[in-house]
Scaffold this active site. Sequence first.
Site, PDB file in Angstrom:
ATOM      1  N   HIS A  57       0.828  -1.223   0.000  1.00 19.15           N
ATOM      2  CA  HIS A  57       0.000   0.000   0.000  1.00 19.15           C
ATOM      3  C   HIS A  57       0.856   1.265   0.000  1.00 19.15           C
ATOM      4  O   HIS A  57       1.322   1.713   1.043  1.00 19.15           O
ATOM      5  CB  HIS A  57      -0.877  -0.048   1.263  1.00 19.15           C
ATOM      6  N   HIS A  59       1.312   5.310  -2.191  1.00 18.93           N
ATOM      7  CA  HIS A  59       0.766   6.295  -3.138  1.00 18.93           C
ATOM      8  C   HIS A  59       1.961   7.050  -3.716  1.00 18.93           C
ATOM      9  O   HIS A  59       2.463   7.976  -3.091  1.00 18.93           O
ATOM     10  CB  HIS A  59      -0.137   7.299  -2.411  1.00 18.93           C
ATOM     11  N   LEU A  60       2.431   6.633  -4.893  1.00 17.01           N
ATOM     12  CA  LEU A  60       3.627   7.288  -5.439  1.00 17.01           C
ATOM     13  C   LEU A  60       3.289   8.470  -6.351  1.00 17.01           C
ATOM     14  O   LEU A  60       4.172   9.111  -6.895  1.00 17.01           O
ATOM     15  CB  LEU A  60       4.556   6.276  -6.103  1.00 17.01           C
ATOM     16  N   ARG A  61       1.983   8.752  -6.519  1.00 15.96           N
ATOM     17  CA  ARG A  61       1.484  10.039  -7.062  1.00 15.96           C
ATOM     18  C   ARG A  61       1.690  10.293  -8.544  1.00 15.96           C
ATOM     19  O   ARG A  61       1.304  11.354  -9.027  1.00 15.96           O
ATOM     20  CB  ARG A  61       2.097  11.226  -6.291  1.00 15.96           C
ATOM     21  N   HIS A 210      -5.426  -0.604   5.840  1.00 19.75           N
ATOM     22  CA  HIS A 210      -5.140   0.193   7.048  1.00 19.75           C
ATOM     23  C   HIS A 210      -6.116   0.045   8.212  1.00 19.75           C
ATOM     24  O   HIS A 210      -6.762   1.003   8.606  1.00 19.75           O
ATOM     25  CB  HIS A 210      -4.957   1.673   6.696  1.00 19.75           C
ATOM     26  N   ASP A 279       1.269   2.494   3.876  1.00 23.70           N
ATOM     27  CA  ASP A 279       0.337   3.523   3.415  1.00 23.70           C
ATOM     28  C   ASP A 279       1.082   4.845   3.196  1.00 23.70           C
ATOM     29  O   ASP A 279       0.641   5.918   3.620  1.00 23.70           O
ATOM     30  CB  ASP A 279      -0.847   3.710   4.371  1.00 23.70           C
ATOM     31  N   HIS A 283       2.657  14.182   0.859  1.00 26.38           N
ATOM     32  CA  HIS A 283       2.137  15.468   0.389  1.00 26.38           C
ATOM     33  C   HIS A 283       3.232  16.495   0.636  1.00 26.38           C
ATOM     34  O   HIS A 283       3.978  16.370   1.610  1.00 26.38           O
ATOM     35  CB  HIS A 283       0.891  15.888   1.184  1.00 26.38           C
ATOM     36  N   ALA A 293      -4.444  15.069   3.772  1.00 29.63           N
ATOM     37  CA  ALA A 293      -4.329  13.941   4.706  1.00 29.63           C
ATOM     38  C   ALA A 293      -3.329  12.918   4.193  1.00 29.63           C
ATOM     39  O   ALA A 293      -3.366  12.552   3.019  1.00 29.63           O
ATOM     40  CB  ALA A 293      -5.688  13.275   4.883  1.00 29.63           C
TER      41      ALA A 293
HETATM   42  O1  DOR Z   1      -4.478   9.896   4.622  1.00 35.17           O
HETATM   43  C1  DOR Z   1      -4.675   9.381   3.541  1.00 35.17           C
HETATM   44  N1  DOR Z   1      -4.011   9.785   2.457  1.00 35.17           N
HETATM   45  N2  DOR Z   1      -5.571   8.407   3.446  1.00 35.17           N
HETATM   46  C2  DOR Z   1      -5.960   7.899   2.256  1.00 35.17           C
HETATM   47  O2  DOR Z   1      -6.813   7.045   2.218  1.00 35.17           O
HETATM   48  C3  DOR Z   1      -5.374   8.409   1.016  1.00 35.17           C
HETATM   49  C4  DOR Z   1      -4.073   9.033   1.254  1.00 35.17           C
HETATM   50  C5  DOR Z   1      -3.605   9.883   0.096  1.00 35.17           C
HETATM   51  O3  DOR Z   1      -3.652   9.415  -1.035  1.00 35.17           O
HETATM   52  O4  DOR Z   1      -3.166  10.992   0.348  1.00 35.17           O
HETATM   53 ZN    ZN Z   2      -3.657   4.743   1.264  1.00 33.93          ZN
END
Ligand code: DOR
Ligand code: ZN
Length: 399
Positions: A57, A59-61, A210, A279, A283, A293
Amino acid sequence: MSLAIKNGAIFFQGRFIHKEILIGDDGRISKIGNSLVGDESIDASNLLVLPGLIDPHVHLREPGATEKEDFNTGGRAAIAGGFTTVMDMPNNTIPTTTKARYEEKKQLAKKALCDVIVHFGATPDNFDEVKKADPPSMKLYMGITTGHMVITDKATIEKHFALFPKDRPIVVHAADNDPNETKNLAATYDNTEFALALAKKHSRRLHLAHASTGKEITMAKAVKSATVEVAPHYLFLSSKDAESLGATTYGKVYPPLRSEQQRIVLWKYLEQADCIATDHAPHTIEDKENSAAGFPGLETSLSLMLDACDKGFTDKIWVVERMSERVADAFNLKDRGRLGVGLRGDITIVDPKLTWKVSGSGLETKCKWSPFEGRELKGKTVTVVKGGELIYLEGEFQK
Ligand code: DOR
Ligand code: ZN
Protein backbone atom coordinates in the site's frame (compact mmCIF):
# COMPACT_ATOMS: atom_id res chain seq x y z
CA MET A 1 27.37 -11.87 -12.84
CA SER A 2 26.64 -14.02 -9.84
CA LEU A 3 26.46 -12.56 -6.35
CA ALA A 4 27.10 -14.31 -3.04
CA ILE A 5 25.77 -13.01 0.26
CA LYS A 6 27.97 -14.31 3.02
CA ASN A 7 28.27 -14.41 6.82
CA GLY A 8 24.78 -13.16 7.67
CA ALA A 9 21.79 -14.66 9.46
CA ILE A 10 19.29 -15.37 6.69
CA PHE A 11 15.54 -15.60 7.17
CA PHE A 12 14.71 -19.05 5.86
CA GLN A 13 11.51 -21.05 6.39
CA GLY A 14 10.36 -19.13 9.42
CA ARG A 15 13.66 -18.76 11.27
CA PHE A 16 17.08 -17.14 11.14
CA ILE A 17 19.94 -19.47 10.21
CA HIS A 18 23.58 -18.96 9.32
CA LYS A 19 23.71 -19.81 5.62
CA GLU A 20 24.91 -18.13 2.45
CA ILE A 21 22.91 -17.21 -0.64
CA LEU A 22 24.06 -17.32 -4.23
CA ILE A 23 22.17 -15.37 -6.88
CA GLY A 24 22.82 -16.50 -10.45
CA ASP A 25 23.21 -14.56 -13.70
CA ASP A 26 19.47 -14.77 -14.25
CA GLY A 27 18.80 -12.72 -11.10
CA ARG A 28 17.31 -15.67 -9.23
CA ILE A 29 18.53 -17.46 -6.14
CA SER A 30 20.54 -20.46 -7.35
CA LYS A 31 21.85 -21.86 -4.07
CA ILE A 32 21.43 -21.59 -0.32
CA GLY A 33 24.28 -23.28 1.53
CA ASN A 34 27.78 -22.90 2.86
CA SER A 35 31.04 -21.66 1.35
CA LEU A 36 29.35 -20.35 -1.80
CA VAL A 37 31.43 -18.43 -4.31
CA GLY A 38 30.09 -15.72 -6.60
CA ASP A 39 31.70 -13.30 -9.06
CA GLU A 40 31.00 -10.71 -6.41
CA SER A 41 30.16 -11.04 -2.74
CA ILE A 42 28.58 -9.06 0.04
CA ASP A 43 29.72 -9.47 3.63
CA ALA A 44 26.65 -9.58 5.89
CA SER A 45 28.49 -10.25 9.16
CA ASN A 46 26.31 -9.27 12.15
CA LEU A 47 23.46 -8.41 9.81
CA LEU A 48 20.05 -9.94 9.06
CA VAL A 49 19.43 -11.06 5.48
CA LEU A 50 15.74 -10.82 4.60
CA PRO A 51 13.72 -11.45 1.48
CA GLY A 52 13.20 -8.12 -0.31
CA LEU A 53 10.28 -6.57 1.53
CA ILE A 54 6.91 -6.01 -0.15
CA ASP A 55 4.66 -3.07 0.69
CA PRO A 56 1.05 -3.65 -0.36
CA HIS A 57 0.00 0.00 0.00
CA VAL A 58 1.77 3.11 -1.30
CA HIS A 59 0.77 6.29 -3.14
CA LEU A 60 3.63 7.29 -5.44
CA ARG A 61 1.48 10.04 -7.06
CA GLU A 62 2.57 9.64 -10.68
CA PRO A 63 0.94 10.62 -12.96
CA GLY A 64 -0.88 13.70 -11.74
CA ALA A 65 0.79 14.97 -8.57
CA THR A 66 4.51 14.62 -9.16
CA GLU A 67 5.18 17.66 -6.99
CA LYS A 68 4.45 15.32 -4.04
CA GLU A 69 6.27 12.18 -5.24
CA ASP A 70 7.12 10.33 -8.45
CA PHE A 71 8.34 6.85 -9.34
CA ASN A 72 11.96 7.97 -9.12
CA THR A 73 11.85 9.53 -5.64
CA GLY A 74 9.22 7.07 -4.38
CA GLY A 75 11.28 4.14 -5.68
CA ARG A 76 14.37 5.44 -3.89
CA ALA A 77 12.37 5.87 -0.69
CA ALA A 78 11.15 2.27 -1.06
CA ILE A 79 14.67 0.89 -1.50
CA ALA A 80 16.09 2.95 1.39
CA GLY A 81 13.28 1.54 3.53
CA GLY A 82 14.01 -2.05 2.49
CA PHE A 83 11.20 -2.61 -0.04
CA THR A 84 12.02 -4.20 -3.38
CA THR A 85 8.34 -4.34 -4.37
CA VAL A 86 5.59 -1.82 -3.68
CA MET A 87 1.94 -1.86 -4.69
CA ASP A 88 0.74 1.53 -5.88
CA MET A 89 -2.74 2.88 -5.18
CA PRO A 90 -5.03 4.22 -7.93
CA ASN A 91 -6.28 7.47 -6.31
CA ASN A 92 -3.99 9.71 -8.35
CA THR A 93 -5.16 13.12 -9.55
CA ILE A 94 -5.37 11.17 -12.81
CA PRO A 95 -6.93 8.02 -11.35
CA THR A 96 -5.98 4.50 -12.42
CA THR A 97 -9.49 3.49 -13.39
CA THR A 98 -9.29 2.67 -17.11
CA LYS A 99 -7.22 0.12 -18.97
CA ALA A 100 -5.40 2.90 -20.84
CA ARG A 101 -4.36 4.64 -17.61
CA TYR A 102 -3.43 1.35 -16.02
CA GLU A 103 -1.11 0.51 -18.91
CA GLU A 104 0.29 4.05 -18.90
CA LYS A 105 1.06 3.85 -15.18
CA LYS A 106 2.80 0.50 -15.53
CA GLN A 107 5.06 2.07 -18.18
CA LEU A 108 5.81 5.15 -16.04
CA ALA A 109 6.58 2.92 -13.06
CA LYS A 110 9.40 1.19 -14.91
CA LYS A 111 11.76 4.02 -13.96
CA ALA A 112 11.43 3.15 -10.27
CA LEU A 113 14.39 1.39 -8.66
CA CYS A 114 11.97 -1.01 -6.97
CA ASP A 115 9.30 -3.13 -8.64
CA VAL A 116 5.91 -1.45 -8.75
CA ILE A 117 2.69 -3.44 -8.92
CA VAL A 118 -0.26 -1.25 -9.86
CA HIS A 119 -3.61 -1.63 -8.07
CA PHE A 120 -6.53 -0.90 -10.40
CA GLY A 121 -9.25 1.43 -9.07
CA ALA A 122 -12.99 0.74 -8.95
CA THR A 123 -15.43 3.56 -9.79
CA PRO A 124 -19.24 3.52 -9.80
CA ASP A 125 -19.31 2.59 -13.49
CA ASN A 126 -16.00 1.19 -14.76
CA PHE A 127 -16.97 -2.52 -14.87
CA ASP A 128 -15.96 -2.86 -18.53
CA GLU A 129 -12.59 -1.22 -17.89
CA VAL A 130 -11.87 -3.60 -15.01
CA LYS A 131 -12.63 -6.50 -17.30
CA LYS A 132 -10.47 -5.14 -20.13
CA ALA A 133 -7.52 -4.34 -17.85
CA ASP A 134 -7.77 -7.73 -16.08
CA PRO A 135 -5.63 -6.52 -13.13
CA PRO A 136 -4.28 -8.82 -10.38
CA SER A 137 -5.93 -6.68 -7.67
CA MET A 138 -8.48 -3.90 -7.34
CA LYS A 139 -8.91 -1.07 -4.83
CA LEU A 140 -12.38 -0.05 -3.77
CA TYR A 141 -12.98 3.08 -1.68
CA MET A 142 -16.04 3.09 0.55
CA GLY A 143 -14.78 6.13 2.48
CA ILE A 144 -13.78 9.58 1.28
CA THR A 145 -10.11 10.02 0.52
CA THR A 146 -7.60 12.01 -1.53
CA GLY A 147 -8.97 11.76 -5.10
CA HIS A 148 -12.63 11.18 -5.97
CA MET A 149 -13.05 7.46 -6.10
CA VAL A 150 -15.55 6.73 -3.38
CA ILE A 151 -18.47 4.37 -4.11
CA THR A 152 -21.37 4.65 -1.70
CA ASP A 153 -24.10 2.76 -3.56
CA LYS A 154 -24.30 -0.72 -2.05
CA ALA A 155 -25.57 -2.43 -5.19
CA THR A 156 -22.63 -0.99 -7.16
CA ILE A 157 -20.15 -2.24 -4.56
CA GLU A 158 -21.76 -5.66 -4.73
CA LYS A 159 -21.58 -5.68 -8.53
CA HIS A 160 -17.80 -5.11 -8.35
CA PHE A 161 -17.45 -8.01 -5.92
CA ALA A 162 -19.60 -10.29 -8.05
CA LEU A 163 -17.65 -9.52 -11.25
CA PHE A 164 -14.03 -9.48 -10.05
CA PRO A 165 -12.14 -12.78 -10.53
CA LYS A 166 -12.42 -15.06 -7.50
CA ASP A 167 -8.76 -15.66 -6.83
CA ARG A 168 -7.69 -11.98 -6.83
CA PRO A 169 -7.86 -9.65 -3.84
CA ILE A 170 -10.13 -6.62 -3.70
CA VAL A 171 -8.44 -4.09 -1.42
CA VAL A 172 -11.12 -2.26 0.55
CA HIS A 173 -10.82 1.17 2.13
CA ALA A 174 -13.70 0.87 4.61
CA ALA A 175 -12.61 3.65 6.96
CA ASP A 176 -14.87 6.66 7.36
CA ASN A 177 -13.52 10.13 8.19
CA ASP A 178 -16.28 11.85 10.08
CA PRO A 179 -14.54 14.30 12.44
CA ASN A 180 -16.55 12.78 15.28
CA GLU A 181 -14.66 9.68 16.46
CA THR A 182 -17.74 7.75 17.62
CA LYS A 183 -19.45 8.37 14.29
CA ASN A 184 -16.46 7.51 12.11
CA LEU A 185 -15.76 4.31 14.00
CA ALA A 186 -19.40 3.20 13.72
CA ALA A 187 -19.40 3.92 9.97
CA THR A 188 -16.04 2.19 9.52
CA TYR A 189 -17.31 -0.97 11.23
CA ASP A 190 -20.54 -0.88 9.16
CA ASN A 191 -18.59 -0.55 5.92
CA THR A 192 -16.19 -3.30 6.97
CA GLU A 193 -19.03 -5.64 7.87
CA PHE A 194 -20.80 -4.96 4.59
CA ALA A 195 -17.69 -5.58 2.47
CA LEU A 196 -16.78 -8.75 4.39
CA ALA A 197 -20.33 -10.06 3.94
CA LEU A 198 -19.99 -9.54 0.18
CA ALA A 199 -16.67 -11.38 0.14
CA LYS A 200 -18.37 -14.29 1.88
CA LYS A 201 -21.51 -14.24 -0.25
CA HIS A 202 -19.60 -14.16 -3.54
CA SER A 203 -16.58 -16.22 -2.37
CA ARG A 204 -14.23 -13.34 -3.11
CA ARG A 205 -10.84 -12.41 -1.66
CA LEU A 206 -10.86 -9.20 0.34
CA HIS A 207 -7.85 -7.33 1.73
CA LEU A 208 -8.79 -4.78 4.36
CA ALA A 209 -6.62 -1.66 4.06
CA HIS A 210 -5.14 0.19 7.05
CA ALA A 211 -6.94 -1.34 10.02
CA SER A 212 -6.54 1.18 12.82
CA THR A 213 -8.49 -0.66 15.53
CA GLY A 214 -8.36 -4.13 17.06
CA LYS A 215 -11.98 -4.67 16.12
CA GLU A 216 -11.31 -4.37 12.38
CA ILE A 217 -8.63 -7.05 12.69
CA THR A 218 -11.04 -9.36 14.55
CA MET A 219 -13.77 -8.73 11.97
CA ALA A 220 -11.49 -9.50 9.01
CA LYS A 221 -10.00 -12.59 10.61
CA ALA A 222 -13.47 -14.08 11.08
CA VAL A 223 -13.73 -14.39 7.28
CA LYS A 224 -11.55 -17.05 5.72
CA SER A 225 -11.01 -15.33 2.39
CA ALA A 226 -10.03 -11.99 3.98
CA THR A 227 -6.63 -10.58 4.90
CA VAL A 228 -5.89 -7.40 6.83
CA GLU A 229 -3.03 -4.90 7.00
CA VAL A 230 -1.94 -2.48 9.72
CA ALA A 231 0.10 0.67 9.08
CA PRO A 232 2.81 1.50 11.62
CA HIS A 233 1.51 5.03 12.26
CA TYR A 234 -1.52 3.55 14.06
CA LEU A 235 0.84 1.56 16.28
CA PHE A 236 3.24 4.38 17.13
CA LEU A 237 1.09 7.54 17.06
CA SER A 238 -2.25 8.45 18.62
CA SER A 239 -4.63 11.41 18.62
CA LYS A 240 -2.39 13.01 21.26
CA ASP A 241 0.39 13.15 18.68
CA ALA A 242 -2.09 14.37 16.05
CA GLU A 243 -2.78 17.36 18.29
CA SER A 244 0.87 18.21 18.75
CA LEU A 245 1.64 17.67 15.07
CA GLY A 246 -1.41 19.78 14.14
CA ALA A 247 -4.84 18.16 13.93
CA THR A 248 -5.68 19.81 10.61
CA THR A 249 -2.17 19.77 9.15
CA TYR A 250 0.77 17.45 9.84
CA GLY A 251 -1.21 15.16 12.12
CA LYS A 252 -3.97 14.62 9.58
CA VAL A 253 -4.35 11.17 8.02
CA TYR A 254 -7.22 8.92 6.88
CA PRO A 255 -8.20 6.92 8.82
CA PRO A 256 -7.45 9.40 11.62
CA LEU A 257 -4.99 8.62 14.39
CA ARG A 258 -6.91 6.92 17.19
CA SER A 259 -7.07 7.48 20.93
CA GLU A 260 -4.23 6.21 23.10
CA GLN A 261 -6.62 3.54 24.39
CA GLN A 262 -7.41 2.31 20.85
CA ARG A 263 -3.71 2.30 20.02
CA ILE A 264 -3.00 -0.03 22.95
CA VAL A 265 -5.85 -2.33 21.91
CA LEU A 266 -4.46 -2.39 18.34
CA TRP A 267 -1.17 -3.77 19.72
CA LYS A 268 -3.14 -6.52 21.51
CA TYR A 269 -4.74 -7.70 18.27
CA LEU A 270 -1.74 -7.04 16.06
CA GLU A 271 -0.53 -10.62 16.13
CA GLN A 272 -3.56 -11.70 14.08
CA ALA A 273 -2.87 -9.20 11.27
CA ASP A 274 -1.56 -10.52 7.95
CA CYS A 275 0.48 -7.62 6.62
CA ILE A 276 2.29 -4.46 7.63
CA ALA A 277 1.68 -1.73 5.03
CA THR A 278 3.27 1.70 5.07
CA ASP A 279 0.34 3.52 3.41
CA HIS A 280 3.07 5.90 2.22
CA ALA A 281 0.95 8.96 1.30
CA PRO A 282 3.33 11.88 0.73
CA HIS A 283 2.14 15.47 0.39
CA THR A 284 4.26 18.59 0.05
CA ILE A 285 4.73 20.72 3.14
CA GLU A 286 2.54 23.35 1.51
CA ASP A 287 -0.24 20.82 0.88
CA LYS A 288 0.01 19.54 4.46
CA GLU A 289 -0.36 23.09 5.71
CA ASN A 290 -3.47 23.28 3.55
CA SER A 291 -4.97 20.24 5.21
CA ALA A 292 -3.96 17.32 2.95
CA ALA A 293 -4.33 13.94 4.71
CA GLY A 294 -1.54 11.39 4.68
CA PHE A 295 1.92 10.50 6.02
CA PRO A 296 5.04 9.28 4.23
CA GLY A 297 6.04 5.88 5.64
CA LEU A 298 8.38 3.97 3.33
CA GLU A 299 11.58 4.98 5.11
CA THR A 300 10.40 4.66 8.71
CA SER A 301 8.13 1.59 8.79
CA LEU A 302 10.68 -1.23 8.97
CA SER A 303 12.80 0.70 11.48
CA LEU A 304 9.78 1.42 13.68
CA MET A 305 8.93 -2.28 13.69
CA LEU A 306 12.53 -3.39 14.33
CA ASP A 307 12.83 -0.85 17.13
CA ALA A 308 9.63 -2.30 18.65
CA CYS A 309 11.23 -5.77 18.41
CA ASP A 310 14.28 -4.47 20.22
CA LYS A 311 12.05 -3.11 22.98
CA GLY A 312 10.22 -6.45 23.26
CA PHE A 313 6.82 -5.29 21.94
CA THR A 314 6.84 -7.72 19.04
CA ASP A 315 9.03 -10.28 17.41
CA LYS A 316 11.39 -10.09 14.44
CA ILE A 317 10.16 -13.28 12.81
CA TRP A 318 6.57 -12.09 13.04
CA VAL A 319 7.49 -8.71 11.55
CA VAL A 320 9.56 -10.08 8.68
CA GLU A 321 6.79 -12.51 7.69
CA ARG A 322 4.21 -9.69 7.65
CA MET A 323 6.44 -7.53 5.46
CA SER A 324 7.40 -10.24 2.97
CA GLU A 325 5.89 -13.71 2.60
CA ARG A 326 2.47 -12.97 4.03
CA VAL A 327 2.13 -10.01 1.64
CA ALA A 328 3.22 -12.22 -1.27
CA ASP A 329 0.60 -14.79 -0.25
CA ALA A 330 -2.17 -12.20 0.08
CA PHE A 331 -1.45 -10.89 -3.43
CA ASN A 332 -0.57 -14.13 -5.26
CA LEU A 333 3.08 -13.17 -5.84
CA LYS A 334 4.66 -16.56 -6.38
CA ASP A 335 8.17 -15.49 -7.34
CA ARG A 336 9.12 -13.37 -4.31
CA GLY A 337 8.58 -12.78 -0.59
CA ARG A 338 10.80 -15.68 0.53
CA LEU A 339 14.40 -16.79 0.25
CA GLY A 340 14.38 -19.99 -1.77
CA VAL A 341 16.12 -21.53 -4.77
CA GLY A 342 14.46 -20.41 -8.01
CA LEU A 343 12.87 -17.32 -6.44
CA ARG A 344 13.88 -13.78 -7.34
CA GLY A 345 17.17 -12.52 -5.99
CA ASP A 346 15.49 -9.71 -4.03
CA ILE A 347 17.31 -9.23 -0.74
CA THR A 348 17.08 -6.68 2.05
CA ILE A 349 19.97 -6.63 4.51
CA VAL A 350 19.36 -4.88 7.80
CA ASP A 351 21.51 -3.91 10.71
CA PRO A 352 19.36 -4.56 13.80
CA LYS A 353 21.76 -2.58 15.99
CA LEU A 354 22.12 0.56 13.90
CA THR A 355 20.49 3.49 15.69
CA TRP A 356 19.48 6.54 13.65
CA LYS A 357 17.36 9.63 14.07
CA VAL A 358 14.46 10.38 11.72
CA SER A 359 14.91 13.68 9.91
CA GLY A 360 12.52 14.59 7.10
CA SER A 361 15.10 16.62 5.22
CA GLY A 362 17.37 13.57 4.96
CA LEU A 363 14.73 11.25 3.50
CA GLU A 364 14.56 10.18 -0.15
CA THR A 365 10.82 10.89 -0.43
CA LYS A 366 10.12 14.12 -2.29
CA CYS A 367 7.90 15.41 0.51
CA LYS A 368 10.87 15.74 2.92
CA TRP A 369 8.96 15.55 6.18
CA SER A 370 7.94 12.81 8.59
CA PRO A 371 5.44 12.53 11.44
CA PHE A 372 8.26 10.71 13.28
CA GLU A 373 10.73 13.60 13.05
CA GLY A 374 13.38 13.37 15.75
CA ARG A 375 12.64 9.76 16.81
CA GLU A 376 15.61 7.56 17.49
CA LEU A 377 15.07 4.12 16.01
CA LYS A 378 17.19 1.01 16.36
CA GLY A 379 17.36 -1.07 13.17
CA LYS A 380 17.86 0.05 9.59
CA THR A 381 18.15 -1.21 6.03
CA VAL A 382 21.78 -1.05 4.95
CA THR A 383 21.97 -2.99 1.67
CA VAL A 384 19.40 -3.93 -1.00
CA VAL A 385 19.70 -6.27 -3.96
CA LYS A 386 16.93 -6.49 -6.55
CA GLY A 387 16.87 -9.29 -9.12
CA GLY A 388 20.54 -9.98 -8.33
CA GLU A 389 21.52 -6.37 -8.92
CA LEU A 390 23.17 -4.42 -6.14
CA ILE A 391 21.10 -1.24 -5.80
CA TYR A 392 21.97 0.04 -2.34
CA LEU A 393 25.16 -0.80 -0.46
CA GLU A 394 25.87 0.20 3.14
CA GLY A 395 23.42 3.08 2.89
CA GLU A 396 24.59 4.36 -0.51
CA PHE A 397 22.70 4.11 -3.78
CA GLN A 398 24.72 2.31 -6.44
CA LYS A 399 22.66 3.84 -9.27
O1 DOR B 1 -4.48 9.90 4.62
C1 DOR B 1 -4.67 9.38 3.54
N1 DOR B 1 -4.01 9.79 2.46
N2 DOR B 1 -5.57 8.41 3.45
C2 DOR B 1 -5.96 7.90 2.26
O2 DOR B 1 -6.81 7.05 2.22
C3 DOR B 1 -5.37 8.41 1.02
C4 DOR B 1 -4.07 9.03 1.25
C5 DOR B 1 -3.61 9.88 0.10
O3 DOR B 1 -3.65 9.42 -1.04
O4 DOR B 1 -3.17 10.99 0.35
ZN1 ZN C 1 -3.66 4.74 1.26
